[in-house]
Design a protein around this motif. Sequence first.
Motif, PDB file in Angstrom:
ATOM      1  N   PHE A   1       0.697  -5.875  -1.314  1.00 27.22           N
ATOM      2  CA  PHE A   1       0.948  -4.570  -0.705  1.00 27.22           C
ATOM      3  C   PHE A   1       1.742  -4.742   0.584  1.00 27.22           C
ATOM      4  O   PHE A   1       1.407  -5.590   1.411  1.00 27.22           O
ATOM      5  CB  PHE A   1      -0.360  -3.860  -0.360  1.00 27.22           C
ATOM      6  N   VAL A   2       2.761  -3.914   0.758  1.00 30.16           N
ATOM      7  CA  VAL A   2       3.506  -3.861   2.012  1.00 30.16           C
ATOM      8  C   VAL A   2       3.378  -2.432   2.528  1.00 30.16           C
ATOM      9  O   VAL A   2       3.815  -1.488   1.872  1.00 30.16           O
ATOM     10  CB  VAL A   2       4.996  -4.233   1.815  1.00 30.16           C
ATOM     11  N   VAL A   3       2.755  -2.285   3.693  1.00 23.02           N
ATOM     12  CA  VAL A   3       2.508  -0.978   4.287  1.00 23.02           C
ATOM     13  C   VAL A   3       3.638  -0.641   5.251  1.00 23.02           C
ATOM     14  O   VAL A   3       3.964  -1.440   6.136  1.00 23.02           O
ATOM     15  CB  VAL A   3       1.160  -0.952   5.045  1.00 23.02           C
ATOM     16  N   ILE A   4       4.213   0.535   5.078  1.00 22.26           N
ATOM     17  CA  ILE A   4       5.302   1.002   5.939  1.00 22.26           C
ATOM     18  C   ILE A   4       4.869   2.302   6.604  1.00 22.26           C
ATOM     19  O   ILE A   4       4.542   3.274   5.918  1.00 22.26           O
ATOM     20  CB  ILE A   4       6.596   1.271   5.127  1.00 22.26           C
ATOM     21  N   GLN A   5       4.874   2.308   7.941  1.00 14.86           N
ATOM     22  CA  GLN A   5       4.596   3.529   8.687  1.00 14.86           C
ATOM     23  C   GLN A   5       5.683   3.800   9.726  1.00 14.86           C
ATOM     24  O   GLN A   5       5.697   4.863  10.326  1.00 14.86           O
ATOM     25  CB  GLN A   5       3.216   3.456   9.347  1.00 14.86           C
ATOM     26  N   ASP A   6       6.580   2.843   9.907  1.00 11.07           N
ATOM     27  CA  ASP A   6       7.689   2.978  10.837  1.00 11.07           C
ATOM     28  C   ASP A   6       8.693   3.987  10.286  1.00 11.07           C
ATOM     29  O   ASP A   6       9.176   3.837   9.154  1.00 11.07           O
ATOM     30  CB  ASP A   6       8.347   1.598  11.025  1.00 11.07           C
ATOM     31  N   LYS A   7       9.013   5.010  11.078  1.00  7.85           N
ATOM     32  CA  LYS A   7       9.875   6.101  10.596  1.00  7.85           C
ATOM     33  C   LYS A   7      11.263   5.632  10.186  1.00  7.85           C
ATOM     34  O   LYS A   7      11.810   6.118   9.197  1.00  7.85           O
ATOM     35  CB  LYS A   7       9.966   7.210  11.649  1.00  7.85           C
ATOM     36  N   GLU A   8      11.832   4.715  10.905  1.00  2.32           N
ATOM     37  CA  GLU A   8      13.179   4.238  10.569  1.00  2.32           C
ATOM     38  C   GLU A   8      13.170   3.458   9.249  1.00  2.32           C
ATOM     39  O   GLU A   8      14.076   3.601   8.427  1.00  2.32           O
ATOM     40  CB  GLU A   8      13.759   3.384  11.702  1.00  2.32           C
ATOM     41  N   THR A   9      12.160   2.636   9.054  1.00  2.00           N
ATOM     42  CA  THR A   9      12.057   1.884   7.805  1.00  2.00           C
ATOM     43  C   THR A   9      11.788   2.827   6.639  1.00  2.00           C
ATOM     44  O   THR A   9      12.361   2.660   5.552  1.00  2.00           O
ATOM     45  CB  THR A   9      10.963   0.803   7.907  1.00  2.00           C
ATOM     46  N   LEU A  10      10.939   3.833   6.857  1.00  2.00           N
ATOM     47  CA  LEU A  10      10.694   4.838   5.813  1.00  2.00           C
ATOM     48  C   LEU A  10      11.989   5.540   5.421  1.00  2.00           C
ATOM     49  O   LEU A  10      12.262   5.752   4.235  1.00  2.00           O
ATOM     50  CB  LEU A  10       9.673   5.876   6.290  1.00  2.00           C
ATOM     51  N   LYS A  11      12.795   5.869   6.411  1.00  2.62           N
ATOM     52  CA  LYS A  11      14.069   6.550   6.160  1.00  2.62           C
ATOM     53  C   LYS A  11      15.002   5.651   5.342  1.00  2.62           C
ATOM     54  O   LYS A  11      15.644   6.099   4.387  1.00  2.62           O
ATOM     55  CB  LYS A  11      14.706   6.930   7.496  1.00  2.62           C
ATOM     56  N   LYS A  12      15.057   4.376   5.700  1.00  2.00           N
ATOM     57  CA  LYS A  12      15.910   3.421   4.983  1.00  2.00           C
ATOM     58  C   LYS A  12      15.451   3.270   3.533  1.00  2.00           C
ATOM     59  O   LYS A  12      16.256   3.302   2.602  1.00  2.00           O
ATOM     60  CB  LYS A  12      15.878   2.068   5.694  1.00  2.00           C
ATOM     61  N   LEU A  13      14.136   3.110   3.338  1.00  3.83           N
ATOM     62  CA  LEU A  13      13.601   2.953   1.985  1.00  3.83           C
ATOM     63  C   LEU A  13      13.792   4.214   1.156  1.00  3.83           C
ATOM     64  O   LEU A  13      14.084   4.141  -0.038  1.00  3.83           O
ATOM     65  CB  LEU A  13      12.127   2.557   2.049  1.00  3.83           C
ATOM     66  N   SER A  14      13.653   5.359   1.783  1.00  2.00           N
ATOM     67  CA  SER A  14      13.881   6.625   1.090  1.00  2.00           C
ATOM     68  C   SER A  14      15.315   6.715   0.591  1.00  2.00           C
ATOM     69  O   SER A  14      15.571   7.117  -0.552  1.00  2.00           O
ATOM     70  CB  SER A  14      13.564   7.800   2.016  1.00  2.00           C
ATOM     71  N   ALA A  15      16.255   6.300   1.433  1.00  4.64           N
ATOM     72  CA  ALA A  15      17.667   6.316   1.038  1.00  4.64           C
ATOM     73  C   ALA A  15      17.921   5.339  -0.110  1.00  4.64           C
ATOM     74  O   ALA A  15      18.686   5.647  -1.037  1.00  4.64           O
ATOM     75  CB  ALA A  15      18.552   5.982   2.234  1.00  4.64           C
ATOM     76  N   MET A  16      17.287   4.178  -0.069  1.00  3.04           N
ATOM     77  CA  MET A  16      17.441   3.209  -1.158  1.00  3.04           C
ATOM     78  C   MET A  16      16.899   3.771  -2.471  1.00  3.04           C
ATOM     79  O   MET A  16      17.522   3.641  -3.521  1.00  3.04           O
ATOM     80  CB  MET A  16      16.704   1.902  -0.816  1.00  3.04           C
ATOM     81  N   ASN A  17      15.730   4.397  -2.396  1.00  2.00           N
ATOM     82  CA  ASN A  17      15.114   4.970  -3.588  1.00  2.00           C
ATOM     83  C   ASN A  17      15.968   6.111  -4.129  1.00  2.00           C
ATOM     84  O   ASN A  17      16.196   6.200  -5.336  1.00  2.00           O
ATOM     85  CB  ASN A  17      13.689   5.438  -3.267  1.00  2.00           C
ATOM     86  N   ALA A  18      16.457   6.962  -3.239  1.00  2.00           N
ATOM     87  CA  ALA A  18      17.302   8.090  -3.659  1.00  2.00           C
ATOM     88  C   ALA A  18      18.591   7.595  -4.308  1.00  2.00           C
ATOM     89  O   ALA A  18      19.085   8.202  -5.264  1.00  2.00           O
ATOM     90  CB  ALA A  18      17.611   8.980  -2.460  1.00  2.00           C
ATOM     91  N   ALA A  19      19.129   6.482  -3.817  1.00  2.00           N
ATOM     92  CA  ALA A  19      20.351   5.920  -4.402  1.00  2.00           C
ATOM     93  C   ALA A  19      20.106   5.479  -5.839  1.00  2.00           C
ATOM     94  O   ALA A  19      20.950   5.694  -6.714  1.00  2.00           O
ATOM     95  CB  ALA A  19      20.850   4.754  -3.556  1.00  2.00           C
ATOM     96  N   VAL A  20      18.957   4.864  -6.096  1.00  2.00           N
ATOM     97  CA  VAL A  20      18.619   4.467  -7.467  1.00  2.00           C
ATOM     98  C   VAL A  20      18.477   5.714  -8.339  1.00  2.00           C
ATOM     99  O   VAL A  20      18.954   5.752  -9.468  1.00  2.00           O
ATOM    100  CB  VAL A  20      17.316   3.639  -7.511  1.00  2.00           C
ATOM    101  N   LEU A  21      17.856   6.743  -7.786  1.00  2.00           N
ATOM    102  CA  LEU A  21      17.653   8.002  -8.507  1.00  2.00           C
ATOM    103  C   LEU A  21      18.973   8.737  -8.735  1.00  2.00           C
ATOM    104  O   LEU A  21      19.110   9.484  -9.698  1.00  2.00           O
ATOM    105  CB  LEU A  21      16.670   8.885  -7.721  1.00  2.00           C
TER     106      LEU A  21
END
Length: 172
Positions: free
Chosen positions: A48-68
């Motif tokens: 498990f990798v826990v992410i609560q940092d807003k900037e990292t969440l934003k980056k991961l969201s963009a990566m996920n959206a790109a795949v989608l």
Amino acid sequence: MNETLKTLLERRSIRKFKPEQIGEEELNAILEAGMYAPSGSNQQSALFVVIQDKETLKKLSAMNAAVLGKDIDPYYNAPTLILVFADKSKVTPVEDASLALGNMFNAAASLGLGSCWVHRAKQMFETEEGKDLLRKWGVTGDYIGVGSCILGYPGGEHPKAAPRKENFVIRV
């Protein structure tokens, strides 16, 4: 009704969250539930990798959206994200990580938190950008992204259960 069964029957995927962060005690309880999920040959292949940092969440969201292939936030502004990986060298890695995710969703519901499975972790972490993040986080070995658990305080009405399909069970 037994509290465990009640939680299992009433848990729903939540896609609207309040902005405040969940508590550390709640997070630890959810992670512990994931750690105690069944695993093939008790190999405990999930990570498990826990992410609560807003900037990292934003980056991961963009990566996920790109795949989608869409310009949306697949994490629905949830303040906490748990990325679940599995060691590919183990006997049942995807199954183990999936059971861990299920335990975490049910634990979150039992605590009054909202959660939802978000797909595309596999594709995100097959990219060079994803592999770079894993290295940055100190993840070594041959891991596969299995899923994401988004967590937060629900920001709306609790969804009702959809009717169950017919012929769900065959008894022999």
